[in-house]
Motif scaffolding. Structure first.
Motif, PDB file in Angstrom:
ATOM      1  N   ALA A 170       0.819  -1.214   0.000  1.00 49.39           N
ATOM      2  CA  ALA A 170       0.000   0.000   0.000  1.00 49.39           C
ATOM      3  C   ALA A 170       0.853   1.264   0.000  1.00 49.39           C
ATOM      4  O   ALA A 170       0.553   2.231  -0.704  1.00 49.39           O
ATOM      5  N   LEU A 171       1.938   1.273   0.771  1.00 50.55           N
ATOM      6  CA  LEU A 171       2.789   2.460   0.827  1.00 50.55           C
ATOM      7  C   LEU A 171       3.467   2.705  -0.513  1.00 50.55           C
ATOM      8  O   LEU A 171       3.503   3.837  -1.006  1.00 50.55           O
ATOM      9  N   SER A 172       3.989   1.646  -1.125  1.00 52.99           N
ATOM     10  CA  SER A 172       4.622   1.789  -2.431  1.00 52.99           C
ATOM     11  C   SER A 172       3.613   2.246  -3.483  1.00 52.99           C
ATOM     12  O   SER A 172       3.912   3.088  -4.327  1.00 52.99           O
ATOM     13  N   ASN A 173       2.397   1.708  -3.410  1.00 51.44           N
ATOM     14  CA  ASN A 173       1.358   2.116  -4.359  1.00 51.44           C
ATOM     15  C   ASN A 173       0.976   3.575  -4.184  1.00 51.44           C
ATOM     16  O   ASN A 173       0.594   4.252  -5.138  1.00 51.44           O
ATOM     17  N   THR A 174       1.070   4.065  -2.936  1.00 51.31           N
ATOM     18  CA  THR A 174       0.762   5.468  -2.677  1.00 51.31           C
ATOM     19  C   THR A 174       1.866   6.379  -3.194  1.00 51.31           C
ATOM     20  O   THR A 174       1.608   7.441  -3.762  1.00 51.31           O
ATOM     21  N   LEU A 175       3.122   5.944  -3.003  1.00 52.21           N
ATOM     22  CA  LEU A 175       4.256   6.767  -3.439  1.00 52.21           C
ATOM     23  C   LEU A 175       4.414   6.760  -4.954  1.00 52.21           C
ATOM     24  O   LEU A 175       4.834   7.763  -5.549  1.00 52.21           O
ATOM     25  N   TYR A 176       4.103   5.636  -5.590  1.00 54.58           N
ATOM     26  CA  TYR A 176       4.279   5.513  -7.041  1.00 54.58           C
ATOM     27  C   TYR A 176       2.983   5.030  -7.691  1.00 54.58           C
ATOM     28  O   TYR A 176       2.918   3.940  -8.251  1.00 54.58           O
TER      29      TYR A 176
END
Length: 262
Positions: free
Chosen positions: A219-225
């Protein structure tokens, strides 16, 4: 900008992407408190007047009313409402009624509604028990006093994350940092020092989801990229995420050391 008449945590928050642009371009005029109306004008507290009004829209929100329910159970006045943790009426002999979504908060509302519903179902099924009436009323009075101190009156507005965690504890779905860190350190630090994604309440306890851990990590990676296509040959995203995790881990350990030292 617009000056707020109260402190930040004692007033409602309005999130609007357009208001700043409208104010800057003069499409919306900020005015002080309305003093009175004339036949075709509005006069404000600073003495200014807006003439030639065709219509006035009162954007006052809505009133809290439970017209479908006896007022002895759910009164229409928020100051008289006796809901244990804003879900269960304390006056009922048996917990056969719950109220979902009777609150306001800064942040996402649906995750709160989901947790309230999960808790209510468990109580209805006898899987979770409520405390006795006096204990519930004591908690209600304490919450009511806190709201009065924050807002000057009883306003059903709560802090998002603390309330979510409290309801999650009632259900048994709040993940323990120390248990999680032994099983999956990366997931533990993401849950406690990263964004609070609702999927975290599907990691442990009743009705867990087997894909919750992977979803929480991504989820964090999807939010950042959000617009970057996955590329197995490109390690930049993974490297950047690893640096963020090390940063979070470092300050998380420092915070724990200082909290135990105090």
């Amino acid at each position: 900008g617009l000056a707020c008449p109260a402190e930040p945590l004692k007033h409602s928050v309005m999130a609007n992407d357009e208001i700043g642009y409208r104010l800057a371009t003069g499409q919306v005029l900020a005015k002080p408190q309305l003093a009175r109306f004339t036949q075709h004008a509005a006069r404000f507290a600073d003495g200014s007047t807006v003439d030639g009004l065709d219509a006035v829209v009162f954007a006052t929100g809505f009133g809290l009313k439970f017209s479908f329910m006896d007022e002895s159970i759910l009164p229409n006045n928020p100051a008289e409402l006796e809901l244990y943790k804003l879900v269960f009426p304390a006056g009922l002999t048996k917990p056969t009624l719950s109220v979902i979504g009777c609150l306001s908060t800064v942040g996402a509302h649906p995750p709160i509604y989901e947790l309230q519903a999960r808790w209510a179902v468990r109580v209805f099924l006898g899987l979770s028990a409520l405390p006795d009436k006096e204990t519930m009323l004591k908690r209600i009075r304490a919450d009511r006093l806190e709201l009065k101190q924050r807002f000057g009156h009883v306003k059903l507005q709560l802090l998002n994350l603390p309330y979510r965690d409290e309801i999650a504890e009632e259900i048994g779905v709040k993940p323990s940092f120390w248990r999680l860190v032994l099983r999956d350190p990366k997931l533990a630090f993401l849950c406690y020092f990263g964004p609070a994604f609702p999927v975290q309440y599907r990691l442990v306890g009743p009705h867990p989801w087997s894909g919750a851990a992977d979803h929480a990590k991504a989820a964090l990676s999807n939010t950042l990229y959000p617009f970057k296509l996955p590329n197995p040959d490109n390690k930049q995203s993974s490297f950047a995420l690893a640096k963020i995790m090390k940063f979070i881990l470092f300050f998380g350990v420092l915070a724990m050391v200082f909290s135990h030292a105090m």
